[in-house]
Design a protein around this motif. Structure first.
Motif, PDB file in Angstrom:
ATOM      1  N   GLY A   1      -7.702 -23.108  34.604  1.00 29.67           N
ATOM      2  CA  GLY A   1      -7.658 -24.524  34.275  1.00 29.67           C
ATOM      3  C   GLY A   1      -8.933 -25.101  33.736  1.00 29.67           C
ATOM      4  N   ILE A   2      -9.897 -24.286  33.322  1.00 29.29           N
ATOM      5  CA  ILE A   2     -11.200 -24.857  32.983  1.00 29.29           C
ATOM      6  C   ILE A   2     -11.140 -25.744  31.746  1.00 29.29           C
ATOM      7  N   ASN A   3     -10.335 -25.373  30.761  1.00 31.50           N
ATOM      8  CA  ASN A   3     -10.293 -26.204  29.568  1.00 31.50           C
ATOM      9  C   ASN A   3      -9.647 -27.550  29.848  1.00 31.50           C
ATOM     10  N   SER A   4      -8.608 -27.528  30.695  1.00 27.98           N
ATOM     11  CA  SER A   4      -7.975 -28.813  31.003  1.00 27.98           C
ATOM     12  C   SER A   4      -8.923 -29.731  31.747  1.00 27.98           C
ATOM     13  N   THR A   5      -9.739 -29.168  32.659  1.00 29.65           N
ATOM     14  CA  THR A   5     -10.663 -30.043  33.378  1.00 29.65           C
ATOM     15  C   THR A   5     -11.710 -30.622  32.429  1.00 29.65           C
ATOM     16  N   SER A   6     -12.194 -29.804  31.483  1.00 29.76           N
ATOM     17  CA  SER A   6     -13.174 -30.351  30.528  1.00 29.76           C
ATOM     18  C   SER A   6     -12.581 -31.497  29.738  1.00 29.76           C
ATOM     19  N   VAL A   7     -11.344 -31.301  29.264  1.00 27.71           N
ATOM     20  CA  VAL A   7     -10.726 -32.352  28.454  1.00 27.71           C
ATOM     21  C   VAL A   7     -10.484 -33.597  29.286  1.00 27.71           C
ATOM     22  N   LYS A   8     -10.081 -33.382  30.554  1.00 26.02           N
ATOM     23  CA  LYS A   8      -9.838 -34.544  31.420  1.00 26.02           C
ATOM     24  C   LYS A   8     -11.105 -35.366  31.598  1.00 26.02           C
ATOM     25  N   ILE A   9     -12.225 -34.649  31.818  1.00 23.35           N
ATOM     26  CA  ILE A   9     -13.480 -35.368  32.012  1.00 23.35           C
ATOM     27  C   ILE A   9     -13.913 -36.067  30.733  1.00 23.35           C
ATOM     28  N   SER A  10     -13.701 -35.411  29.584  1.00 23.17           N
ATOM     29  CA  SER A  10     -14.080 -36.067  28.334  1.00 23.17           C
ATOM     30  C   SER A  10     -13.296 -37.355  28.156  1.00 23.17           C
ATOM     31  N   LYS A  11     -11.990 -37.277  28.465  1.00 21.61           N
ATOM     32  CA  LYS A  11     -11.183 -38.482  28.319  1.00 21.61           C
ATOM     33  C   LYS A  11     -11.642 -39.551  29.299  1.00 21.61           C
ATOM     34  N   GLY A  12     -12.056 -39.106  30.514  1.00 20.93           N
ATOM     35  CA  GLY A  12     -12.554 -40.062  31.493  1.00 20.93           C
ATOM     36  C   GLY A  12     -13.795 -40.777  31.010  1.00 20.93           C
ATOM     37  N   ILE A  13     -14.715 -40.016  30.402  1.00 18.75           N
ATOM     38  CA  ILE A  13     -15.945 -40.620  29.885  1.00 18.75           C
ATOM     39  C   ILE A  13     -15.605 -41.605  28.777  1.00 18.75           C
ATOM     40  N   TYR A  14     -14.639 -41.220  27.959  1.00 19.12           N
ATOM     41  CA  TYR A  14     -14.216 -42.104  26.881  1.00 19.12           C
ATOM     42  C   TYR A  14     -13.741 -43.426  27.454  1.00 19.12           C
ATOM     43  N   LYS A  15     -12.900 -43.333  28.489  1.00 17.98           N
ATOM     44  CA  LYS A  15     -12.375 -44.570  29.083  1.00 17.98           C
ATOM     45  C   LYS A  15     -13.489 -45.402  29.697  1.00 17.98           C
ATOM     46  N   LEU A  16     -14.409 -44.706  30.401  1.00 18.39           N
ATOM     47  CA  LEU A  16     -15.513 -45.420  31.059  1.00 18.39           C
ATOM     48  C   LEU A  16     -16.340 -46.201  30.057  1.00 18.39           C
ATOM     49  N   ASN A  17     -16.513 -45.598  28.883  1.00 13.77           N
ATOM     50  CA  ASN A  17     -17.435 -46.205  27.939  1.00 13.77           C
ATOM     51  C   ASN A  17     -16.750 -47.010  26.876  1.00 13.77           C
ATOM     52  N   SER A  18     -15.510 -47.368  27.097  1.00 15.19           N
ATOM     53  CA  SER A  18     -14.865 -48.157  26.053  1.00 15.19           C
ATOM     54  C   SER A  18     -14.973 -49.617  26.436  1.00 15.19           C
ATOM     55  N   GLY A  19     -15.179 -50.436  25.462  1.00 15.21           N
ATOM     56  CA  GLY A  19     -15.336 -51.856  25.739  1.00 15.21           C
ATOM     57  C   GLY A  19     -15.754 -52.529  24.457  1.00 15.21           C
ATOM     58  N   PRO A  20     -16.038 -53.817  24.515  1.00 10.78           N
ATOM     59  CA  PRO A  20     -16.438 -54.499  23.286  1.00 10.78           C
ATOM     60  C   PRO A  20     -17.754 -53.948  22.776  1.00 10.78           C
ATOM     61  N   GLU A  21     -17.851 -53.749  21.479  1.00 11.59           N
ATOM     62  CA  GLU A  21     -19.075 -53.284  20.830  1.00 11.59           C
ATOM     63  C   GLU A  21     -19.445 -51.857  21.167  1.00 11.59           C
ATOM     64  N   LYS A  22     -18.625 -51.190  21.955  1.00 15.55           N
ATOM     65  CA  LYS A  22     -19.023 -49.824  22.284  1.00 15.55           C
ATOM     66  C   LYS A  22     -18.066 -48.884  21.591  1.00 15.55           C
ATOM     67  N   GLU A  23     -18.567 -47.767  21.145  1.00 13.97           N
ATOM     68  CA  GLU A  23     -17.643 -46.802  20.575  1.00 13.97           C
ATOM     69  C   GLU A  23     -18.008 -45.407  21.065  1.00 13.97           C
ATOM     70  N   THR A  24     -16.969 -44.599  21.218  1.00 12.99           N
ATOM     71  CA  THR A  24     -17.164 -43.232  21.687  1.00 12.99           C
ATOM     72  C   THR A  24     -16.505 -42.282  20.711  1.00 12.99           C
ATOM     73  N   LYS A  25     -17.238 -41.234  20.347  1.00 12.38           N
ATOM     74  CA  LYS A  25     -16.666 -40.264  19.420  1.00 12.38           C
ATOM     75  C   LYS A  25     -16.673 -38.885  20.074  1.00 12.38           C
ATOM     76  N   TYR A  26     -15.798 -38.001  19.589  1.00 10.10           N
ATOM     77  CA  TYR A  26     -15.753 -36.656  20.143  1.00 10.10           C
ATOM     78  C   TYR A  26     -16.310 -35.651  19.148  1.00 10.10           C
TER      79      TYR A  26
END
Lengths: 325, 112
Positions: A121-146
């Motif tokens: 499951g290592i790839n799924s956990t990496s993707v889950k965390i990336s998506k989590g970081i994306y959600k954490l850092n989304s907001g007005p004026e902020k942008e997240t890229k992969y």
């Protein structure tokens, strides 16, 4: 699917074991209601089918055992490299600190994953965390890229975050990993992506059974300046007299680039170790499952064989007794 | 008081022990570091690092990187490093000649 087949076989034996007379079983109306493969009138599963299943399960077991050994040997090779590269990024953390909670406008998430599958499951956990970081850092004026390294993360992230992906790099492990290759990669990423903070998501290799998903943060030089003014770990940076170039900014720029490539190198190596370790344990549990399945199938096979022998004997004996009397 | 020197490359740890003094070559010249030096973070050029242990000088070739000098702790991160004793002069001479020929050949190709 295996369980359903076993259940079917079990139901087939029920009329034989029951106290009903044999002749009744032969034309028993219950037989047609059983769902099994084979024409009506056949009373038992052919041993051929069970034998074929056993052969294919045995082959699967051999293959997974071999894959486990291959993964073990690859792991040994990469592990020494990964441990040697750990010393690289520690001075950076000592100098600049690691600030995962820094608040910046432009985040870039670098997800490192494997190209091949069958590694747990290592790839799924990496993707889950990336998506989590994306959600954490989304907001007005902020942008997240992969930025994606590896086929598996690409397959998972392209489905729902296609517009946020800046760069995709695959087939990293075709040639043995070297620092020059990774620094070229790091250069490419730095050229094409504007960032305030780079967050590298990978699986850190603690031991053969434990891979911890980790995030390393690399800040751009402007943010380093900003944070050093506000004190904390980075405040100590000012106590260092920075030499070796025209301006402090230029040195910090070089330092940030060097830091990024060192951290990337270590991250890629650790992820490769984790991939091999995860594949080892996945293949190990797979061979064990195959072994269990083989045991169950052997029992079924023996029961089938004995049942058919018993019916043959009974037919012969009843035929003989009919002739006599 | 001795300095604790660590030299790291991406592939291995080249040096990790105590020394008395080092001479480092940065792009603004060579700097000598003695115990209780002021904290410095500097870029290291492709050049020679001289290490002194008890009146004996050792040399190491560095391929560029960074150095950080803290309270008696020196950390040098370079792309590659080779101890002077590990370098075979014959091999190095041959490699130099091959590189020079290679450079000449590239020139020819460009001119064409």
């Amino acid at each position: 699917m295996a369980m359903a087949a076993l259940r079917r076989e079990g139901r087939r034996f029920a009329p034989l074991i029951s106290p009903r007379p044999i002749t009744a079983v032969r034309s028993s109306p219950i037989v047609p209601t059983h769902e099994y493969e084979g024409p009506i009138g056949v009373r038992h599963i052919s041993t051929q089918v069970v034998r074929n299943r056993m052969k294919s399960v045995k082959n699967i077991q051999k293959i997974t055992k071999a894959m486990k050994m291959v993964a073990a040997s690859k792991l040994r090779a990469v592990q020494t490299k990964a441990e040697n590269s750990r010393g690289l990024w520690q001075p950076f953390t000592a100098l600049l600190g690691d600030l995962p909670s820094v608040d910046v406008k432009k985040n870039v998430v670098v997800t490192i994953s494997s190209d091949k599958g069958l590694c747990g499951g290592i790839n799924s956990t990496s993707v889950k965390i990336s998506k989590g970081i994306y959600k954490l850092n989304s907001g007005p004026e902020k942008e997240t890229k992969y930025v994606i390294l590896g086929e598996k993360a690409k397959a998972q992230l392209i489905r729902d975050s296609k517009k946020d992906i800046e760069l995709i790099i695959t087939e990293l492990q075709k040639n043995p990993l070297s620092y020059t290759q990774v620094s070229v990669l790091a250069d490419e990423i730095l050229k094409n992506v504007e960032y305030d903070a780079l967050r590298i998501v990978f699986n850190k290799f603690h031991s053969v059974v434990s891979f911890v998903p980790t995030v390393s943060t690399v800040l751009s030089p402007e943010i380093v300046e900003r944070e050093s003014e506000s004190g904390g770990k980075l405040g100590e940076l000012d106590s260092y007299e920075v030499e070796g170039g025209e301006t402090k900014g230029e040195i910090l720029q070089n330092l940030a680039e060097f830091q990024f490539s060192c951290v990337m190198f270590n991250a890629v190596l650790e992820n490769a170790c984790s991939e091999q370790g995860a594949r080892m344990s996945a293949m190990d549990s797979s061979s064990r499952n195959a072994g269990d399945m083989l045991d169950r199938l052997t029992l079924t096979y023996n029961r089938t064989r004995q049942a058919s022998i018993t019916t043959e004997l009974i037919e012969i004996i009843s035929g003989a007794s009919a002739l006599e009397g | 008081m001795t300095l604790n020197l660590c030299v790291f490359t991406p592939n291995r740890i080249v040096w990790d022990s105590e020394v008395k003094e080092i001479i480092l070559s940065t792009n603004s010249g060579q700097i000598g570091v003695l115990p209780n030096h002021a904290p410095i973070a500097t870029a290291v050029d492709i050049g020679i690092l001289r290490i002194r242990l008890n009146d004996q000088w050792l040399t190491m070739a560095l391929m560029g990187g960074f150095a950080r000098i803290g309270n008696n702790e020196i950390t040098i991160l370079v792309n590659d490093a080779e101890k002077g004793s590990d370098i075979d002069p014959q091999e190095a001479q041959q490699a130099l000649e091959i590189d020079e020929m290679h450079n000449l050949a590239c020139l020819f190709v460009n001119v064409k």
